[in-house]
Design a protein around this motif. Structure first.
Motif, PDB file in Angstrom:
ATOM      1  N   ARG A   1      47.215  50.881  52.309  1.00  2.00           N
ATOM      2  CA  ARG A   1      46.537  50.065  53.321  1.00  2.00           C
ATOM      3  C   ARG A   1      45.094  50.519  53.489  1.00  2.00           C
ATOM      4  N   ARG A   2      44.870  51.816  53.398  1.00  2.51           N
ATOM      5  CA  ARG A   2      43.504  52.331  53.537  1.00  2.51           C
ATOM      6  C   ARG A   2      42.606  51.830  52.408  1.00  2.51           C
ATOM      7  N   ILE A   3      43.151  51.752  51.209  1.00  2.00           N
ATOM      8  CA  ILE A   3      42.387  51.229  50.078  1.00  2.00           C
ATOM      9  C   ILE A   3      42.039  49.763  50.313  1.00  2.00           C
ATOM     10  N   HIS A   4      43.013  48.988  50.819  1.00  2.00           N
ATOM     11  CA  HIS A   4      42.740  47.591  51.185  1.00  2.00           C
ATOM     12  C   HIS A   4      41.623  47.520  52.225  1.00  2.00           C
ATOM     13  N   ASN A   5      41.725  48.354  53.263  1.00  2.00           N
ATOM     14  CA  ASN A   5      40.733  48.328  54.338  1.00  2.00           C
ATOM     15  C   ASN A   5      39.346  48.672  53.837  1.00  2.00           C
ATOM     16  N   ASN A   6      39.269  49.615  52.907  1.00  2.00           N
ATOM     17  CA  ASN A   6      37.978  50.013  52.353  1.00  2.00           C
ATOM     18  C   ASN A   6      37.302  48.825  51.666  1.00  2.00           C
ATOM     19  N   PHE A   7      38.098  48.044  50.910  1.00  2.00           N
ATOM     20  CA  PHE A   7      37.546  46.868  50.231  1.00  2.00           C
ATOM     21  C   PHE A   7      37.208  45.772  51.237  1.00  2.00           C
ATOM     22  N   ARG A   8      38.098  45.575  52.207  1.00  2.00           N
ATOM     23  CA  ARG A   8      37.939  44.495  53.182  1.00  2.00           C
ATOM     24  C   ARG A   8      36.785  44.764  54.147  1.00  2.00           C
ATOM     25  N   GLU A   9      36.628  46.001  54.592  1.00  2.00           N
ATOM     26  CA  GLU A   9      35.686  46.304  55.666  1.00  2.00           C
ATOM     27  C   GLU A   9      34.363  46.902  55.196  1.00  2.00           C
ATOM     28  N   ILE A  10      34.315  47.413  53.954  1.00  2.00           N
ATOM     29  CA  ILE A  10      33.082  48.017  53.464  1.00  2.00           C
ATOM     30  C   ILE A  10      32.531  47.260  52.267  1.00  2.00           C
TER      31      ILE A  10
ATOM     32  N   LYS B   1      47.374  36.497  40.059  1.00  2.00           N
ATOM     33  CA  LYS B   1      46.942  35.440  39.135  1.00  2.00           C
ATOM     34  C   LYS B   1      46.009  34.460  39.842  1.00  2.00           C
ATOM     35  N   LYS B   2      46.300  34.167  41.107  1.00  2.00           N
ATOM     36  CA  LYS B   2      45.457  33.250  41.869  1.00  2.00           C
ATOM     37  C   LYS B   2      44.060  33.835  42.054  1.00  2.00           C
ATOM     38  N   LEU B   3      43.989  35.128  42.385  1.00  2.00           N
ATOM     39  CA  LEU B   3      42.691  35.775  42.572  1.00  2.00           C
ATOM     40  C   LEU B   3      41.894  35.801  41.273  1.00  2.00           C
ATOM     41  N   PHE B   4      42.574  36.059  40.151  1.00  2.00           N
ATOM     42  CA  PHE B   4      41.914  35.991  38.846  1.00  2.00           C
ATOM     43  C   PHE B   4      41.350  34.588  38.630  1.00  2.00           C
ATOM     44  N   SER B   5      42.149  33.569  38.948  1.00  2.00           N
ATOM     45  CA  SER B   5      41.742  32.181  38.736  1.00  2.00           C
ATOM     46  C   SER B   5      40.507  31.829  39.569  1.00  2.00           C
ATOM     47  N   ILE B   6      40.480  32.278  40.824  1.00  5.34           N
ATOM     48  CA  ILE B   6      39.329  31.989  41.695  1.00  5.34           C
ATOM     49  C   ILE B   6      38.067  32.638  41.144  1.00  5.34           C
TER      50      ILE B   6
ATOM     51  N   GLU C   1      31.378  28.500  49.233  1.00  3.67           N
ATOM     52  CA  GLU C   1      32.738  28.077  49.540  1.00  3.67           C
ATOM     53  C   GLU C   1      33.760  28.858  48.710  1.00  3.67           C
ATOM     54  N   SER C   2      33.428  29.119  47.436  1.00  2.05           N
ATOM     55  CA  SER C   2      34.354  29.841  46.567  1.00  2.05           C
ATOM     56  C   SER C   2      34.535  31.285  47.005  1.00  2.05           C
ATOM     57  N   VAL C   3      33.450  31.923  47.451  1.00  2.00           N
ATOM     58  CA  VAL C   3      33.535  33.302  47.939  1.00  2.00           C
ATOM     59  C   VAL C   3      34.431  33.351  49.180  1.00  2.00           C
ATOM     60  N   LYS C   4      34.257  32.369  50.078  1.00  2.00           N
ATOM     61  CA  LYS C   4      35.102  32.304  51.275  1.00  2.00           C
ATOM     62  C   LYS C   4      36.566  32.115  50.868  1.00  2.00           C
ATOM     63  N   TYR C   5      36.795  31.266  49.884  1.00  2.00           N
ATOM     64  CA  TYR C   5      38.147  30.999  49.399  1.00  2.00           C
ATOM     65  C   TYR C   5      38.766  32.268  48.807  1.00  2.00           C
ATOM     66  N   PHE C   6      37.972  32.984  48.004  1.00  2.00           N
ATOM     67  CA  PHE C   6      38.445  34.246  47.407  1.00  2.00           C
ATOM     68  C   PHE C   6      38.771  35.260  48.504  1.00  2.00           C
ATOM     69  N   LYS C   7      37.878  35.373  49.476  1.00  2.00           N
ATOM     70  CA  LYS C   7      38.081  36.342  50.551  1.00  2.00           C
ATOM     71  C   LYS C   7      39.343  36.029  51.336  1.00  2.00           C
ATOM     72  N   ASP C   8      39.546  34.753  51.686  1.00  2.00           N
ATOM     73  CA  ASP C   8      40.736  34.361  52.441  1.00  2.00           C
ATOM     74  C   ASP C   8      42.007  34.700  51.674  1.00  2.00           C
ATOM     75  N   HIS C   9      42.015  34.403  50.364  1.00  2.00           N
ATOM     76  CA  HIS C   9      43.193  34.700  49.557  1.00  2.00           C
ATOM     77  C   HIS C   9      43.406  36.206  49.429  1.00  2.00           C
ATOM     78  N   ALA C  10      42.315  36.955  49.275  1.00  2.49           N
ATOM     79  CA  ALA C  10      42.430  38.405  49.144  1.00  2.49           C
ATOM     80  C   ALA C  10      43.036  39.012  50.405  1.00  2.49           C
ATOM     81  N   LEU C  11      42.562  38.564  51.568  1.00  2.00           N
ATOM     82  CA  LEU C  11      43.065  39.106  52.825  1.00  2.00           C
ATOM     83  C   LEU C  11      44.534  38.739  53.031  1.00  2.00           C
ATOM     84  N   GLN C  12      44.901  37.499  52.681  1.00  2.00           N
ATOM     85  CA  GLN C  12      46.293  37.101  52.795  1.00  2.00           C
ATOM     86  C   GLN C  12      47.160  37.902  51.828  1.00  2.00           C
ATOM     87  N   HIS C  13      46.615  38.134  50.634  1.00  2.00           N
ATOM     88  CA  HIS C  13      47.347  38.940  49.644  1.00  2.00           C
ATOM     89  C   HIS C  13      47.591  40.350  50.161  1.00  2.00           C
TER      90      HIS C  13
END
Length: 457
Positions: free
Chosen positions: A80-89, A23-28, A48-60
């Protein structure tokens, strides 16, 4: 894409720490939708908002992975691999585009569209699998992320050395979907230990024309025998360079070289889960690289090439490709999405005489197929496992570029409650699975006839 993402109860998976962060990611993202419309504030606010979204996504991702580990979820490593694909690519590519364009409106819209689509899809597919206990197994044999990254960089480097192409890896989970007019090339190596290695390379025809065709002077506007033979040997050289990553292949010998139709390629792909399955955008056309090791079993049909028959085999393959393209020219494209192989084959057989038909067996594959080869009509199983038909349709409607694609549900029952539930998503109708294949064909014919008449008025 609409101006706001609307949270729907179907996104809840029943785990508080995960649902709360979704819900937080949707809100951002919704705040970014608003900020993206304010020209005078766009760059610094969006940055700043993109950085905020990225930080929350990584913590999530970290919280979600910790939860999966706490319940001994068997799909943790794939997830985890799916997360890494989004995070790193995916994220770095989007951030680079934003920075290079000064956070232009188009770049912000692209960022929002990709992130919203990914978030909706990931929530309704992989995240729901956590609580259903049925992890998605398609990519279980993929090699570790580090090896995928090394292989991706190696191929990018080779493509640059050969053709000065600025290629980008756009997926390390290519699912065998069709893109444009392609050439499907298969190299089979065997070792003394009787181990078989298969390399499947897919080259979009425009890639061959834009690379080899620009070097070899030819008057043809399509891939001819000369270009095809040059492409074969170029592909073989690429594989020879890639072989250095595998010590077992040092003394391996080529057992067979084949050119496959898309149907033959798809059959091989579905039968042998790949260890590498990479899709690249070269800027001049798509290129896919797949590799798998298999037991010594019978080799599927294809146009086999040996020195004595190379010219005639290539000519036969190109003639077959041209015949297939001519037959498909002007035809409407129909994508069938169903988890039943019987349903897929039955409907495909009856439609293929008059339509260009593609089939997939999951929501994930459907979304990739839509992006790579946009259909005119989707026949969508309503009772899909893991991700229901209405969820898949919602994802399609959430992307502006594909929101107008016509979708007809395939369902075992049609009732008032079901119709009301998806009315806002504007399906084009329902077809009962109890109908005969001929009756389904008649309904599809009627749909396209009705659409053609509507376009004239």
């Amino acid at each position: 894409m609409g101006n706001q993402l609307v949270w729907n109860k179907r996104y809840d998976i029943g785990v508080e720490i995960i649902d709360k962060e979704h819900k937080k990611l949707f809100s951002i993202l919704n705040k970014l939708f608003d900020f993206g419309q304010e020209e005078d504030k766009r760059q610094w606010v969006c940055q700043e908002s993109v950085k905020y979204f990225k930080d929350h996504a990584l913590q999530h991702f970290a919280d979600e992975e910790a939860y999966m580990a706490s319940i001994d979820y068997e799909g943790l490593e794939v997830h985890r691999r799916i997360h890494n694909n989004f995070r790193e690519i995916t994220m770095p590519a989007l951030e680079k585009e934003l920075e290079m364009t000064g956070y232009s409106e188009n770049a912000v819209d692209h960022f929002l569209g990709v992130c919203a689509g990914w978030l909706i899809g990931h929530t309704t597919l992989e995240d729901h699998a956590i609580v259903t206990g049925k992890p998605i197994k398609q990519w279980e044999k993929l090699l570790p992320d580090e090896e995928q990254a090394v292989m991706g960089q190696s191929i990018v480097s080779q493509l640059h050395s050969m053709f000065r192409l600025e290629s980008h890896l756009i997926s390390n989970c290519y699912g065998g979907e069709k893109f444009g007019s392609g050439v499907y090339y298969r190299l089979i190596y065997t070792t003394k230990e009787k181990k078989r290695w298969e390399f499947l390379l897919v080259l979009e025809e425009q890639l061959i024309m834009n690379t080899i065709g620009s070097v070899i002077k030819t008057t043809t506007a399509a891939v001819n025998t000369m270009l095809m033979n040059a492409a074969r040997y170029t592909a073989r050289q690429l594989v020879e360079h890639i072989k250095v990553h595998f010590s077992e292949l040092e003394k391996a010998e080529i057992k067979e070289e084949q050119l496959l139709s898309y149907e033959q390629f798809h059959k091989v792909f579905e039968k042998h889960s790949p260890q590498y399955s990479l899709l690249f955008d070269t800027g001049k056309g798509y290129f896919a690289y797949c590799m798998t090791t298999v037991d010594m079993v019978a080799i599927e049909d294809g146009v086999s090439i040996i020195t004595e028959n190379a010219m005639s085999a290539v000519e036969q393959y190109l003639a077959q490709n041209e015949a297939e393209k001519a037959a498909a020219s002007g035809r409407k494209k129909v994508l069938i999405v169903d988890d039943s192989v019987f349903i897929l084959k039955t409907i495909q057989d009856v439609l293929s005489a008059d339509y260009e038909v593609a089939t997939v067996s999951s929501g994930v594959a459907a979304l990739r197929s839509i992006v790579l080869d946009r259909p005119d009509l989707i026949l969508l199983d309503y009772e899909m496992p893991v991700c229901k038909g209405d969820q898949i349709l919602e994802m399609i409607r959430s992307e502006e570029e594909y929101a107008d694609i016509s979708v007809i549900f395939l369902t075992s029952r049609v009732d008032k409650e079901r119709i009301e539930k998806v009315f806002a998503l504007k399906p084009s109708g329902y077809l009962s699975k109890t109908l005969s294949p001929e009756a389904v064909k008649k309904e599809v014919d009627h749909f396209f006839g009705r659409s053609a008449n509507a376009s004239k008025t």
